[in-house]
Design an enzyme around this catalytic site. Sequence first.
Site, PDB file in Angstrom:
ATOM      1  N   SER A 393       0.834  -1.197   0.000  1.00 13.91           N
ATOM      2  CA  SER A 393       0.000   0.000   0.000  1.00 13.91           C
ATOM      3  C   SER A 393       0.864   1.240   0.000  1.00 13.91           C
ATOM      4  CB  SER A 393      -0.910   0.022   1.229  1.00 13.91           C
ATOM      5  OG  SER A 393      -0.143   0.234   2.410  1.00 13.91           O
ATOM      6  N   ASP A 394       0.342   2.322  -0.573  1.00  8.38           N
ATOM      7  CA  ASP A 394       0.944   3.618  -0.288  1.00  8.38           C
ATOM      8  C   ASP A 394       0.727   3.878   1.194  1.00  8.38           C
ATOM      9  OD1 ASP A 394       2.146   6.099  -0.506  1.00  8.38           O
ATOM     10  OD2 ASP A 394       0.978   6.721  -2.244  1.00  8.38           O
ATOM     11  N   TRP A 395       1.437   4.852   1.731  1.00 12.25           N
ATOM     12  CA  TRP A 395       1.493   5.034   3.184  1.00 12.25           C
ATOM     13  C   TRP A 395       0.145   5.505   3.726  1.00 12.25           C
ATOM     14  CZ3 TRP A 395       5.136   2.722   1.262  1.00 12.25           C
ATOM     15  CH2 TRP A 395       6.332   2.412   1.905  1.00 12.25           C
ATOM     16  N   LEU A 396      -0.582   4.573   4.334  1.00 11.39           N
ATOM     17  CA  LEU A 396      -1.914   4.761   4.896  1.00 11.39           C
ATOM     18  C   LEU A 396      -3.008   4.716   3.828  1.00 11.39           C
ATOM     19  CD1 LEU A 396      -1.805   5.081   7.996  1.00 11.39           C
ATOM     20  CD2 LEU A 396      -2.937   7.265   7.724  1.00 11.39           C
TER      21      LEU A 396
END
Length: 1000
Positions: A393-396
């Site tokens: 995932s991208d961050w969050l």
Amino acid sequence: MSLRNRAAKHDKSSERTIRMTREAELAGSREGLLQNEANTPSRPSLEESYSSSSELDLDELKPLDATTKLRGGWSPLKGKYRKGKEEEKDEGRLPKPRRKGGLFRSRVCRLIASILFGAVLVLGASIGWVFKKSTLLSPQDGLSPPWYPSPKGGTLSPWEKSYTKAAAMVKKMTLVEKVNITTGTGWSQDLCVGNTAPANSVGFPPLCLQDGPLGIRFADHATAWPAGITVGATWNKDLMYKRGRALGLEHRLKGVNVLLGPSMGPLGRMPGGGRNWEGFGPDPVLQGIAAAQTIKGIQDEGVMATAKHYVGNEQEHYRQSWEWALPNAISSNIDDRTLHEVYLWPFADSIRAGVASVMCSYNMVNNSYACGNSKLLNGILKDELGFQGFVQSDWLAQRSGVASALAGLDMTMPGDGLYWMDGDSLWGSRLTEAVLNGSMPMERLNDMATRTVAAWYQLGQDDKVRWPAPPPEGDGGPNFSSWTNDEIGLIHTGSDDETKAVVNKFVDVQGEGDDFHGRLAQEIAAEGTVLVKNEENILPLNREGWSGQEKPAGNAMYRVGIFGEDAGQNPNGPNACEDRNCNEGTLASGWGSGAVEFPFLTPPLDALQSTFDLGKVEITPILTNKLPKNAPSLLREQDLCIVFINSDAGEGYTSWHHITDRIDLHPQKGGDALVNIVAKACSKTIVVVHAVGPVILERWIKKPNVKAVVLANLPGEQSGNALADVLFGTVDASGRLPYTVGKSLSHYGEGGQIMTKPNGIVPQQDFNESVFIDYRHFDKYGITPRYEFGFGLSYTTFAFSGFTLKTLKPKSPLPSPRPEPSVLPPSYPTGIPDHAAALFPANFRKLKKYVYPYIEANKTISSSSYPYPTGYNEHQPASPAGGGEGGNPSLYDEHLLVSVSITNTGERTGKQVVQVYVSFPPNVVDPSTNSDIEFPVRVLRGFEKVRLSVGETKIVEVKLTRRDLSYWSVVQQNWVMPSDGEFTISVGSSSRDLPLVGTW
């Protein structure tokens, strides 16, 4: 500044700096940090409001209460280092790192915005007019169809050996170890921007994931490379590869396992997109070739590359939940044909190049979050495109727990939950619970872990010579900290642990001598500089100023005026602004997580002063965009004026003067006015533009005194040196535009406009322009751009001739049938592990907000009926377009050979880009629907850059594949080559300068 005069970002002492070359890379000491006893976490989803038909938050697990919240960290070597925070020095200090996709760009501003927006919503609810399209807090039903189950990795022969090794290792892992290697430890909990914890029982190390596409974020003694958009402007496959190779080498020598790049999303649908500059341009073929070459280079150094951001993250406004005070991210609504022919194209090329990781994006696609969209991850990425690595995932960007795992997510980053630094992971211990209570299939977790380990093996990271084990077994792992410049610092900065260690070893990875990477960076920046206007051949310049015919009698000095902030350095230093989020001084990079620390930055003024013969040339620099009152008389005294202007943008978690995306394309900080003032009085004016993308030049481009215009893009640390190479003709002007320069923003069409005001609680952005973006849009509507895609001037001239087309394989409508899997994926026991093995070990010290895989001893695990997503039990058929990395291998069969001769007819050595465009046959009807297929006027399908000495001729060949000659049929769910009618093949030097035309 010369290549030798490199300034280090931060030296505690010169003795501590280790200079690394290929020969000496193993000589540097890597001191151990601490003992790895940690394990990593994961948790399922918390809120049903983040659900859609293909990514419902289906975990029935109750949120952990305050007494059972996860705390975490490695068990430190007690007493090894003194406790107590050292005072950090200001000199050379890294700015405090911003969150990769921060919750707020400014807490105060965002708080106010949230309050005001909330008030508007309350008002809207009562009077029913606030939002015309939607008053929902979240999408009820996603428009993206479900696709289950998630395909297993290990079905393709290029990965067979790695999967065999991975399966042997994963079979020996415990449940918590499998969770540990697929969940991040939390933002700033360890040394890198992303970290997983180890599987100690089998010797699988923690992984360091670090931005990124322009170099090593938050690191010292590393190169600040030209941005992706500059690399795209080189149109040079060899330089694309070499830059990737050097990026990989630097990351490896810093102990980074996974490089978070290259970026190919945003593609560049909107010319003002805030992060377009990280990628290579809005054409899918140029973007795809550049991405693939970069990936090959990175991974040839044994570092895992990451293709990002998958997919449709085309603007920064509303890209992420809560970042713009809205509870949901924007939905990019993209039809199937457009998705395949435009936005997926570079990802397919990346997968075909063997990329180890793909990062899913923040936004929704067709009203389902990209990191929980089963059609995108399972159906397209893993089945159709045959992706064998792991999806992170991208961050969050993860917005659900078990649901996102079922939808195809393999690793969550940075490990926190729905909010930044909450330590409350959607996976971690919750993922462990989900397996134990039967809601999370053990089969899916095994595949997640196996994909991660297989990628590690595939890149040879089990080689203990190149990749020493981390402490206490070895001295490997990251040798820098993202969170401090000091040699000794906190190990777990984001936790309550005060244990310190040597976290920065100041390893110089820039190379030296002939291997100094700055040489390559300068070459790339120079080739990525585009000359678009050169009247009276004012360029290249003479180092002595006067040309032979101009020089007056006597010893008069040649007077050169240099104007504009962009010519000089930021007065506070190139790294003064956090993540480069300001436009001060010369512009060499956009801002955000893709930016890096400059070890030095050579501004244009310095390079011009060192290149001109100052015994014969008098330089007058005025490094401001607001000229003094005596400017008219001063300008008239100049023999030559060089004006520097720019336009900046960046990632949405921060801003400069309210800019993230560019809402207009004009030069910033009064750049147009500056050019007009100078060009009014100075008879020979050269304009240099540094920018993140296209800039509107119309307010002055036709001024008779504007003799030359240079678009220098974002050149990185060697900015001035590279520009001087082009201005003085040390190298040919060989850059070509990787985008269209229009005459107004409106000329890019409705699809080219940033959505700056939400049209609902869930902003809906419809990609109604279909495949017609950038030059395709201009061609469709007959709009004349200022400078077309692919355009650029040279200091010499070229002639095209000898055009031939040779059939390599005849036309046929469909690719060969999808091949059967050449190997079978690993299989494992699917029984639920023993609950007791997942408990926190006795006397385990838990660090605050650190994410662990363990569950509490008093946690009751009870099985219950689990509401799997709609369509979960409906097994989807394999795509006929699949069967290999990048899709059906038949798609890459070569059908047509394009051959052309090119001759240098000028008076100096130069480089030219041979560009091949395809126009599809007219009146094509899709046989499955009997409907007409609309095609762009022409599409780029190949290119080669060649260097030619005076009078030299070379034959250039470009081979076109089935995919190049096909369109995506939505009904047949396959690539279809029109077999009736004739293709038109055009060859030339830009999208509108195509002297050679043939049919096939």
